[in-house]
Design an enzyme around this catalytic site. Structure first.
Site, PDB file in Angstrom:
ATOM      1  N   SER A 110      25.330  39.190  16.602  1.00 29.48           N
ATOM      2  CA  SER A 110      24.178  38.287  16.466  1.00 29.48           C
ATOM      3  C   SER A 110      24.598  36.826  16.593  1.00 29.48           C
ATOM      4  O   SER A 110      24.039  35.942  15.954  1.00 29.48           O
ATOM      5  CB  SER A 110      23.483  38.519  15.116  1.00 29.48           C
ATOM      6  OG  SER A 110      22.959  39.806  15.034  1.00 29.48           O
ATOM      7  N   ALA A 144      19.782  36.874  15.593  1.00 30.62           N
ATOM      8  CA  ALA A 144      18.743  37.893  15.467  1.00 30.62           C
ATOM      9  C   ALA A 144      19.367  39.226  15.872  1.00 30.62           C
ATOM     10  O   ALA A 144      20.583  39.372  15.859  1.00 30.62           O
ATOM     11  CB  ALA A 144      17.521  37.560  16.322  1.00 30.62           C
ATOM     12  N   SER A 145      18.566  40.148  16.240  1.00 27.63           N
ATOM     13  CA  SER A 145      18.957  41.451  16.783  1.00 27.63           C
ATOM     14  C   SER A 145      19.455  42.415  15.725  1.00 27.63           C
ATOM     15  O   SER A 145      18.777  43.377  15.391  1.00 27.63           O
ATOM     16  CB  SER A 145      20.003  41.297  17.893  1.00 27.63           C
ATOM     17  OG  SER A 145      20.349  42.562  18.421  1.00 27.63           O
ATOM     18  N   GLU A 146      20.664  42.188  15.163  1.00 23.11           N
ATOM     19  CA  GLU A 146      21.315  43.291  14.459  1.00 23.11           C
ATOM     20  C   GLU A 146      20.755  43.576  13.071  1.00 23.11           C
ATOM     21  O   GLU A 146      20.860  44.700  12.578  1.00 23.11           O
ATOM     22  CB  GLU A 146      22.818  43.056  14.436  1.00 23.11           C
ATOM     23  CG  GLU A 146      23.370  43.239  15.829  1.00 23.11           C
ATOM     24  CD  GLU A 146      24.833  42.926  15.963  1.00 23.11           C
ATOM     25  OE1 GLU A 146      25.615  43.884  16.035  1.00 23.11           O
ATOM     26  OE2 GLU A 146      25.184  41.744  16.012  1.00 23.11           O
ATOM     27  N   ALA A 147      20.159  42.581  12.430  1.00 21.67           N
ATOM     28  CA  ALA A 147      19.480  42.884  11.171  1.00 21.67           C
ATOM     29  C   ALA A 147      18.392  43.927  11.386  1.00 21.67           C
ATOM     30  O   ALA A 147      18.087  44.722  10.488  1.00 21.67           O
ATOM     31  CB  ALA A 147      18.873  41.615  10.574  1.00 21.67           C
TER      32      ALA A 147
END
Length: 948
Positions: free
Chosen positions: A704, A876-879
């Site tokens: 991220s 962003a993305s991985e959460a």
């Protein structure tokens, strides 16, 4: 003798005559050979829908439609016949403007399928759209489907004359230059929606004469065995064969360049061989390659290579490989090759739990999750005009892969150039460069340009997967529900090869109880070689394995003390001043506000579940906290460049690798915001990305990190350029004025985490440290229904409250949210890569189709401004793929009392639990896993000796 056939089909309104092989050609192969490469082939077995076309008014999957079954003069419509970039169809316009284009590989198939739907039904309901895509097996791995249904509904309005294309097209505000955070359309979106973007297989089709085609020799007989011999004699005599390539032909090391994240790892002694040398260590290992004039000749010859293998014991999971009497999978290293302890608090954790007021324990398993990108793996390699080996691929880390490839094939790095093709998804697997190295080896061995493409089955067995993990966990709290102590012993099954395994061990220990306040903890993660598919990066890397145990025992503890799952989380979330398990601050503390936002939604969901619950259809609500780090480590760096062009526009150079997450729109947004003082509009910015010959090293598209790091570096480059352009009177120089005054027009910006105070790596002895510059947060709620007759779980609604800082592009972030959530649902209920002979395509691996994902997914963005982030942003993305699966698992338990300890929660597992309850039996967790010697002894040994 090959017998061919002349045929004529009416394609997109025009008769086209062609010659085909009626016995071998499919409709898809003919279409693509004729240059209509908007029709993509993903799975090749008719289960993904990427190849959808309309034949005589019916939507079909062309990859399995034999050309001999197609009637002469049939009418055929492909994506090219629906609309063009200059004249897009309403469906294409809607796809672009609803955020429906991410990687874009499945997009043409979806749009063609939707076109067929709207021809039959110009006013469909949302559920009718979903039924249609389910019926036609259209799979999207990026979006989570919601935006695609939005696009169909919006396009239908245009087609019915209720709106115009102009009305649905987002128009940036060029007057105010307020672009940041808005749904600005991705630069690549329209081309993808119209089928004009060339992915890897399209590039292969369009390579010049003289290009050789390379096929793999994957013995696929055993998962572990000694190679006795490789006999190429028969293969070398096959028609068209130029060379059969084995490890003996490799001029370099023939293995990946492994970094060590922990000095307690032995992974450097056990390399991942590109071409197998002495052993087969997993089912997908490559023993040889065949280079031939045509793809068909290469594949035919590959089947003639005889690999004699002496079977060895196969350890296909951690539990077997960790046994004291197991033989070594790599002779140079013990099977357990990395350990990472975490020690927090001075208390005796074991005694605290044993003697605590309340305590729970359990053993949990998170499966080896396959990425299931709709596009598989395809690579092209050639020597360019400067005699540099150029490799076109879907790299997720161009410079890291460049270094890997160079040393493995035997060229200096300056003679290797990496170019990223438009990529049909990855989600992490393409961070590993093994296939890129195979292509380089073939190009060097033949001294010819080559194209290497795998069947989907070959790709499935060759590529890495999310590492499976076994966990023994205990958690204790006081009479008020406040956590007092935690214990987690985690065994990570990293498969046959070691790359990043010790780094994964570090990730797992950091997220077992994130973002709770835990005063005392002992955690040990151990990583082992097995003979299964090797572990690699996957969105959320390391956190899903941690949350599988952590969010389960939180719910179990709430149940034991008779407390609501929401309340126990509320009492234990970290508040300002609390430290995370690694002993550092959380940077920001949005957790209370996130839970306050969720509370009324949770209370409403619980009330509805109770009202709708029946003995046949049990309803439940589940919660899970999640989150992830932002940036790789304290030594992370990112470099970009911005140039003023002769026409006074700007060019941005970087390697923000776009796997569908939006590297192009992300780079455009941060560049426009950084150049805002100049009054730059979006159309004045040109992006040149992902070519190591002309772009600086911006780092991996991972952890991220991209938006944060690229944003910071872009600000630095922009400030340098703006300063150089600024005149004494406050106006700005033109390109002509800059060059006349001898002022450079191109400026490099580099951000280094090492310059940020307080960042330190995770200590390999104690697990303490502060390696990440920021964190993102996600709070999940799943509402499910369990059919008590079949055990099938249906997810009815899903809510995610997130905090990823100020959002740079709303469609890009929401795309990652919907997509990550859909992966989490698959992880919870269906996805697996366990049986290597069965799990060879998206369908058999349990990919979620549209009816497996609810249409009712609610996203709520908190958007806490990050004081150190670019423009207040974070990552962003991985959460979004950290812990959502546990909201589903907890909801199943809430609905029917069945706790699933070992993923995925397939109907038969839930049904077995229901039957046990009906018989008056308690559903017991798995017997405590043997993961190695006692974890407390292991931790103490590491602390005493610095070794394991």
């Amino acid at each position: 003798m090959m017998k061919l056939k002349k045929m004529t089909l009416n394609m997109n309104g025009a008769d086209r005559t062609f010659i085909c092989d009626p016995e071998k050609d499919t409709l898809a192969s003919v279409i693509r050979r004729l240059g209509l490469t908007g029709t993509k082939v993903g799975c090749g077995t008719g289960v993904c829908g990427a190849c959808s076309v309309i034949l005589n008014g019916k939507v079909i999957r062309s990859c399995t439609k034999k050309i001999k079954t197609v009637e002469e003069y049939s009418q055929l419509t492909t994506i090219e016949g629906i609309g063009t970039p200059n004249q897009p169809h309403p469906l294409q316009a809607a796809w672009v403007n609803c955020g429906g284009v991410q990687c874009g590989f499945c997009t043409p198939g979806f749009i063609v399928s939707a076109y067929g739907l709207l021809k039959e039904n110009p006013a469909p309901a949302r559920e009718e759209v979903r039924d249609w895509f389910q019926k036609h097996r259209n799979v999207c791995r990026c979006t989570g489907y919601k935006q695609l249904v939005d696009a169909v509904m919006l396009a239908a309005e245009v087609m019915r004359g209720e709106k115009t294309i102009e009305e649905i097209w987002y128009k940036p505000d060029d007057q105010t230059k307020e672009y940041y955070g808005k749904p600005v359309v991705r630069p690549s979106a329209l081309g993808k929606a119209c089928g004009t973007v060339d992915y890897g297989d399209d590039v292969e089709l369009k390579m010049p004469p003289g290009t050789l085609h390379v096929a793999l020799v994957q013995p696929r007989k055993v998962s572990h065995g000694a190679i006795i011999s490789i006999d190429c004699t028969e293969a070398e005599k096959m028609p068209g064969v130029v060379k059969v390539i084995t490890s003996k032909d490799v001029k370099g090391t023939n293995h990946m360049d492994l970094f060590t994240a922990s000095p307690l790892s032995t992974n450097m002694k056990a390399p991942h061989h590109i071409l197998a040398e002495d052993r087969i260590r997993m089912y997908g290992d490559v023993a040889a390659m065949v280079a031939a004039v045509t793809k068909e000749q290469a594949k035919a010859a590959a089947e003639k290579v005889k690999v004699e293998i002496e079977p060895l014991p196969e350890y296909v999971n951690y539990l077997d490989a960790a046994m004291p009497d197991a033989i070594r999978i790599h002779e140079e290293s013990p099977n357990i090759y990395a350990k990472w302890p975490l020690v927090k608090g001075d208390e005796d954790v074991e005694t605290l739990i044993d003697e605590g007021e309340y305590a729970v324990s359990g053993s949990f398993y998170s499966t080896r999750e396959p990425h299931l990108s709709i596009e598989g793996d395809t690579v092209q390699a050639y020597f360019d005009e400067d005699d540099v080996l150029t490799i076109h691929c879907k790299s997720q880390s161009i410079y890291w892969n460049k270094s890997d490839v160079a040393q493995s094939i035997g060229l200096p790095p300056e003679r290797v150039r990496m170019v990223m093709n438009p990529a049909g998804g990855s989600f992490g697997w393409s961070i590993t460069a093994a296939s890129f190295a195979l292509a380089g080896i073939a190009a060097m061995a033949t001294e010819m340009p080559i194209a290497l493409s795998m069947s989907y089955e070959e790709f499935m067995h060759f590529s890495g997967k999310r590492s499976a993990a076994y966990s023994n966990a205990r958690l204790a709290c006081d009479e008020n529900g406040k956590i007092t102590a935690a214990e987690f012993d985690i065994g990570i099954d990293h498969g046959a090869y070691a790359e990043m395994g010790d780094d994964l061990a570090n990730k797992v220990i950091r997220f077992v109880l994130f973002p709770y306040s835990v005063p005392n903890a002992r955690v040990l993660s151990r990583v082992a070689f097995t003979n299964h598919g090797f572990g690699t990066a996957y969105r959320g890397y390391g956190s899903p394995q941690a949350y599988t145990a952590g969010e389960a025992v939180i719910d179990m503890l709430a149940e034991k003390i008779g407390m609501d799952p929401f309340e126990i989380r509320w009492r234990n979330i970290a508040r300002k001043g609390d430290k995370n398990l690694a002993g550092s601050d959380f940077v920001d503390y949005p957790m209370e506000e996130m839970m306050k936002r969720l509370k009324p939604l949770y209370e409403k969901a619980v009330a509805e579940a109770r009202a709708e619950d029946t003995p046949q259809k049990r309803r439940g609500v589940g919660l899970a906290w999640g989150g992830y780090n932002v940036t790789d480590n304290p030594f992370d760096q990112c470099t970009v460049a911005i140039e003023l062009n002769p026409d006074n526009t700007f060019t941005k150079y970087d390697t923000w690798q776009d796997l569908g997450q939006g590297g192009d729109i992300g780079s455009l947004m941060v560049t426009a915001e950084a150049l805002k003082p100049l009054g730059v509009t979006l159309d004045q910015i040109r992006l040149i990305q992902n070519d190591s010959a002309v772009c600086p090293n911006s780092g991996s598209s991972a952890s991220s990190r991209s938006h944060y790091m690229n944003g910071k570096a872009t600000i630095i480059a922009a400030e340098k350029l703006i300063k150089a352009m600024r005149k004494e009177d406050g106006t700005y120089r033109t390109y002509e004025e800059m060059t006349a005054e001898g002022i450079p027009t191109k400026y490099v910006g580099q951000h280094e985490n090492a310059t940020v105070p307080g960042l330190v790596p995770t200590d390999p002895i104690t697990g303490q440290g502060n390696p990440s510059i920021d964190y993102t947060y996600a709070l999940y709620m799943a509402e499910v229904e369990v059919d008590t007759e079949t055990g099938k779980t249906t997810i009815l609604k899903f809510t995610c409250i997130d905090d990823v800082g100020v959002i740079g592009n709303i469609h890009a972030v929401e795309g990652q949210a919907y997509g990550g959530i859909s992966h989490s649902m698959g992880f919870a209920l269906s996805e697996d890569y366990l049986d290597v002979r069965k799990h060879n395509n998206p369908f058999s691996c349990g990919v979620p189709y549209i009816k497996d994902i609810p249409d009712d997914i609610q996203l709520i963005h908190m958007g806490t401004r990050r004081k150190n982030g670019p423009f207040g942003s974070s990552g962003a993305s991985e959460a979004f793929q950290s812990s959502g699966h546990m909201a589903v698992i907890n909801a199943i338990s809430n609905a029917c009392g069945v706790r699933i300890y070992e993923l995925p929660a397939k109907p038969e597992k839930v049904k077995a639990g229901l039957e046990a309850i009906a018989a008056g039996k308690k559903v017991e967790p798995p017997k405590k896993y043997y993961l190695g010697p006692d974890m407390y002894d292991e931790i103490q040994k590491i602390r005493d000796t610095g070794k394991f």
